[in-house]
Design an enzyme around this catalytic site. Sequence first.
Site, PDB file in Angstrom:
ATOM      1  N   HIS A   5       0.812  -1.218   0.000  1.00  0.00           N
ATOM      2  CA  HIS A   5       0.000   0.000   0.000  1.00  0.00           C
ATOM      3  C   HIS A   5       0.847   1.270   0.000  1.00  0.00           C
ATOM      4  CE1 HIS A   5      -2.661   2.957   2.348  1.00  0.00           C
ATOM      5  NE2 HIS A   5      -3.192   2.856   1.145  1.00  0.00           N
ATOM      6  N   GLU A  25       0.590  -0.699  -4.932  1.00  0.00           N
ATOM      7  CA  GLU A  25      -0.389   0.357  -5.163  1.00  0.00           C
ATOM      8  C   GLU A  25       0.297   1.707  -5.051  1.00  0.00           C
ATOM      9  OE1 GLU A  25      -3.571   3.208  -3.310  1.00  0.00           O
ATOM     10  OE2 GLU A  25      -1.710   2.439  -2.453  1.00  0.00           O
ATOM     11  N   ASP A  27      -0.244   6.079  -5.568  1.00  0.00           N
ATOM     12  CA  ASP A  27      -1.193   7.187  -5.639  1.00  0.00           C
ATOM     13  C   ASP A  27      -0.731   8.152  -6.723  1.00  0.00           C
ATOM     14  OD1 ASP A  27      -2.876   6.615  -3.145  1.00  0.00           O
ATOM     15  OD2 ASP A  27      -0.838   6.625  -2.336  1.00  0.00           O
ATOM     16  N   HIS A  40       0.641  10.776  -2.051  1.00  0.00           N
ATOM     17  CA  HIS A  40      -0.632  10.663  -1.341  1.00  0.00           C
ATOM     18  C   HIS A  40      -0.964  11.940  -0.590  1.00  0.00           C
ATOM     19  CE1 HIS A  40      -3.669   9.422   1.557  1.00  0.00           C
ATOM     20  NE2 HIS A  40      -3.867   8.324   0.842  1.00  0.00           N
ATOM     21  N   ASP A  84      -3.823   4.250  -8.116  1.00  0.00           N
ATOM     22  CA  ASP A  84      -4.927   4.929  -7.439  1.00  0.00           C
ATOM     23  C   ASP A  84      -4.959   6.363  -7.964  1.00  0.00           C
ATOM     24  OD1 ASP A  84      -6.780   6.026  -5.747  1.00  0.00           O
ATOM     25  OD2 ASP A  84      -5.884   5.269  -3.905  1.00  0.00           O
TER      26      ASP A  84
END
Length: 278
Positions: A5, A25, A27, A40, A84
């Site tokens: 993450h 993942e 951002d 993020h 994301d």
Amino acid sequence: WIMGHMVNAVKQIPTSLDLGANALEMDVTFKNEEPTYTYHGVPCDAFRDCIRWEYFNVFAKTLREYTTPGFDKYREQLILLVFDLKTGDMNNAQARTAGVNTAKQLLQYYWNNDNNGGRAYVVLSIPDIAQHELIKGFKETLKKEGHENLLDKVGYDFSGPYLPRLPTLDETHEAFKKAGVEGHVWLSDGLTNFSPLGDMARLKEAIKSRDSANGFINKIYYWSVDKVSTVEKALKVGVDGIMTNHPDVIIGVLNENGFKDKYRLATYDDNPWETFGK
């Protein structure tokens, strides 16, 4: 799929992989509808550095090196990339432009114009079902550039919006129809790692839909899961993937009695667009 993450800095890539992740993942933050940074920002999960970042093109090129045989950095285990997309403040027209630009940048920097490009599967995670034009823009751009074949490696996830409420499964399905997507569908459910667990009602409903004869979902992942007890509950419910800040925790649970005979890590030969058991 164990999904590392919030991997937004180049140095975080090997760290997450060394802990056992086989997916990452990132951002993606936009500037004028152009993917510009992997970043993020605050707030984010507890016990995490929220402001790690890199330029998107640099990060995409680095991911190519980790997922293309022949590079020194190549890691066979890294088979899935979840982008994301932070497009929540865009209208549908702007989201379409963001989709066009994301396709162009991934084509150039990750797929290397389809010349020995990265081999990992890609999931575009979109924060609002109203932004279905983003997917259209992305798909049409790859077709226009003569690389429609790369769409075989791309899946899609509508993750929100969260306010005033999460969309129903029917509303999500309708958004995929508007985007022209049939198959290649991932669905995410979850909350930040410091949120109470709840009853997983939406997750269970999604899994029931996934497994039904006319279900539109191929894979379901749960986030952000860092506690052993939550991992165990998610696996018992039947998720396909877990997004985590601690991949080693997931590895530990997968080795427990009761799980090691039922689950294994996904490999490159596992098709992420196929519903297990169908």
